[in-house]
Design a protein around this motif. Structure first.
Motif, PDB file in Angstrom:
ATOM      1  N   GLU A 127     -21.134  -2.842  19.631  1.00  0.00           N
ATOM      2  CA  GLU A 127     -19.896  -3.514  19.236  1.00  0.00           C
ATOM      3  C   GLU A 127     -18.730  -2.535  19.215  1.00  0.00           C
ATOM      4  O   GLU A 127     -18.854  -1.440  18.680  1.00  0.00           O
ATOM      5  CB  GLU A 127     -20.072  -4.148  17.853  1.00  0.00           C
ATOM      6  N   ASP A 143     -16.703  -8.913  19.522  1.00  0.00           N
ATOM      7  CA  ASP A 143     -16.267  -9.546  18.273  1.00  0.00           C
ATOM      8  C   ASP A 143     -14.829  -9.979  18.523  1.00  0.00           C
ATOM      9  O   ASP A 143     -13.970  -9.153  18.828  1.00  0.00           O
ATOM     10  CB  ASP A 143     -16.347  -8.544  17.111  1.00  0.00           C
ATOM     11  N   HIS A 195     -19.560 -12.058  18.312  1.00  0.00           N
ATOM     12  CA  HIS A 195     -19.293 -12.284  16.893  1.00  0.00           C
ATOM     13  C   HIS A 195     -18.078 -13.183  16.868  1.00  0.00           C
ATOM     14  O   HIS A 195     -16.967 -12.746  17.154  1.00  0.00           O
ATOM     15  CB  HIS A 195     -19.014 -10.964  16.165  1.00  0.00           C
ATOM     16  N   ASP A 214     -19.273 -14.032  12.828  1.00  0.00           N
ATOM     17  CA  ASP A 214     -19.017 -12.894  11.931  1.00  0.00           C
ATOM     18  C   ASP A 214     -17.675 -13.161  11.276  1.00  0.00           C
ATOM     19  O   ASP A 214     -16.628 -12.969  11.897  1.00  0.00           O
ATOM     20  CB  ASP A 214     -18.979 -11.575  12.709  1.00  0.00           C
TER      21      ASP A 214
HETATM   22 MN    MN Z   1     -18.513  -8.060  14.018  1.00  0.00          MN
END
Ligand code: MN
Ligand code: LRH
Length: 413
Positions: A203, A238, A265, A312
């Motif tokens: 990530e 993300d 995410h 997330d």
């Molecule tokens: Mn994340």
């Protein structure tokens, strides 16, 4: 929503869709099969450095978190998995947790390591973990990730997500190239400990908690490192980890083109890593991302099954379960709309340079109200027609407060 009204809007939509040559039942099956994992760290009221406002009835341990995810699964039929964060959610009793998850039909998606906080480990991560100038701190961080893999193997997970807060707050604080090299070498040790059927999801994030440089700030750096690690290392996107106005759907297309997209995410943001409800700020961007995903899979750039789908988010002012119900709905709607894109017509417009026509094709899909389709997919899967209405009507939060107390606090953000 009265049932007869649902039926009326669904049959009207089915008429419109079949006029476009689209099969409603096929679409309902696709929507019903699309499952998104819920993060274990987003079942309490999150907070910011300016404060945290308890919601009451927050899960006090991993068992209660699994109960909350089980409830989301039962009501929405859009989630069947949890993504655990270690040590926040390290199982105290592995067999008990495995049994609880099995009873609730919840599987374990990617595991998340944590080398961005100190939680009693011998050496501090204040100045970094896998990139730390001190070899013994890098070693400690590598061992933590290998431990997370061991826990995940017990639970049946098939992925390790690594997000690093590593970086610096001031010019000169870090040796940028050495930090990148140490990070890559540390990740190579972790990758070597990865079971053959696992993937490593790397990530990236441009800033926060470091505000001058971050060792893995963007998709390109993550992809370069993943290439050095091996084909089971891929880039985790993300949605909140981009500088303003970044074209995220292009990043998704580029990663699929290279078969290097690990997964998502999902969340939304107006400014920074705001971790707001998915689809609450930029629903058109979410739709365009799904358009690239659906097209990329159809044209075999990367398989749909190889991508991990996770939320997330952090809920500062909403009931976390209501927020997750809304997020699951938004993601399902964006996916459903992306399935309505007349690809043949769009490709034709692209070939002929019909710029206006191309936009018309996309917006025709985006502006189609797919709520009855998503609702029908949920009803046919045995879920609630209106999960949010059910959640409030059954006073589930009130019942959890009676059971868990108004000051119970979940581990996590
Ligand atoms: Mn994340
Ligand atoms: C970092 C991040 C990462 C998690 C954390 C909870 O901002 O997105 O995915 O480890 O949030």
């Amino acid at each position: 929503m009265p049932t007869d009204f649902h039926q009326k809007s669904l049959s009207l939509l089915s008429e419109q869709l079949s006029a476009r040559g689209l099969d409603t039942n096929y679409l309902i099956q696709k929507i019903a099969a699309f499952q998104i994992a819920v993060p274990s760290w987003a079942l309490g009221a999150g907070g910011t450095r300016f404060g945290r406002f308890l919601i009451g009835g927050e899960p006090r341990n991993l068992e209660e978190k699994l109960e909350d995810i089980g409830l989301l699964a039962k009501l929405t039929k859009r989630t069947d998995a949890v993504s655990l964060h270690i040590p926040w959610d390290i199982p105290q009793d592995l067999q008990l947790i495995k049994q609880k998850a099995a009873d609730l039909q919840i599987r374990f998606d990617a595991m998340n390591s944590n080398t961005f906080q100190d939680y009693g480990q011998p050496l501090t991560y204040k100045l970094g973990s896998l990139s730390n100038a001190a070899a013994d701190i890098r070693k400690q961080a590598v061992e933590h990730n290998l431990l997370v893999i061991e826990v995940g193997k017990e639970l049946g997970s098939k992925g390790l997500t690594v997000w690093l807060a590593d970086g610096s707050n001031f010019p000169g604080q870090a040796h940028i190239r050495k930090a990148l090299q140490w990070t890559t070498e540390s990740l190579q040790e972790i990758y070597a400990g990865l079971p053959a059927d696992w993937k490593l999801l790397l990530e990236y994030k441009p800033y926060e908690p470091n505000f001058y440089h971050t060792v893995i700030p963007d998709w390109g750096t993550s992809a370069l490192i993943c290439r050095q690690l091996g084909e089971r290392a891929k880039v985790l996107v993300d949605l909140g980890h981009h500088l303003p106005n970044t074209n995220i759907e292009q990043i998704v297309a580029t990663l699929m083109h290279q078969n290097m997209l690990a997964g998502f995410h999902f969340n939304d943001s107006k400014y920074g890593d705001d971790d707001l409800s998915t689809g609450s700020i930029k629903p058109y961007q979410l739709f365009l991302i799904f358009c690239e995903l659906v097209n990329g899979a159809e044209e075999k750039a990367q398989t749909w099954e190889s991508i991990s789908w996770m939320i997330d988010a952090s809920h500062n002012t909403k009931d976390p379960l209501e927020d997750l119900i809304q997020a699951l709905e938004s993601i399902s709607q964006a996916f459903a709309k992306s399935l309505l894109v007349d690809r043949k017509k769009l490709n034709q417009c692209q070939l002929e340079g019909d710029v206006v026509g191309a936009q018309e094709v996309l917006q025709d899909a985006f502006l189609t109200d797919v709520r009855s389709l998503v609702r029908e997919a949920r009803i046919q899967s045995g879920g609630e027609a209106d999960p949010l209405e059910y959640y409030r009507r059954e006073k589930i939060r009130e019942k959890r407060i009676l059971q868990r107390g108004k000051n119970s606090q979940a581990s996590g953000l």
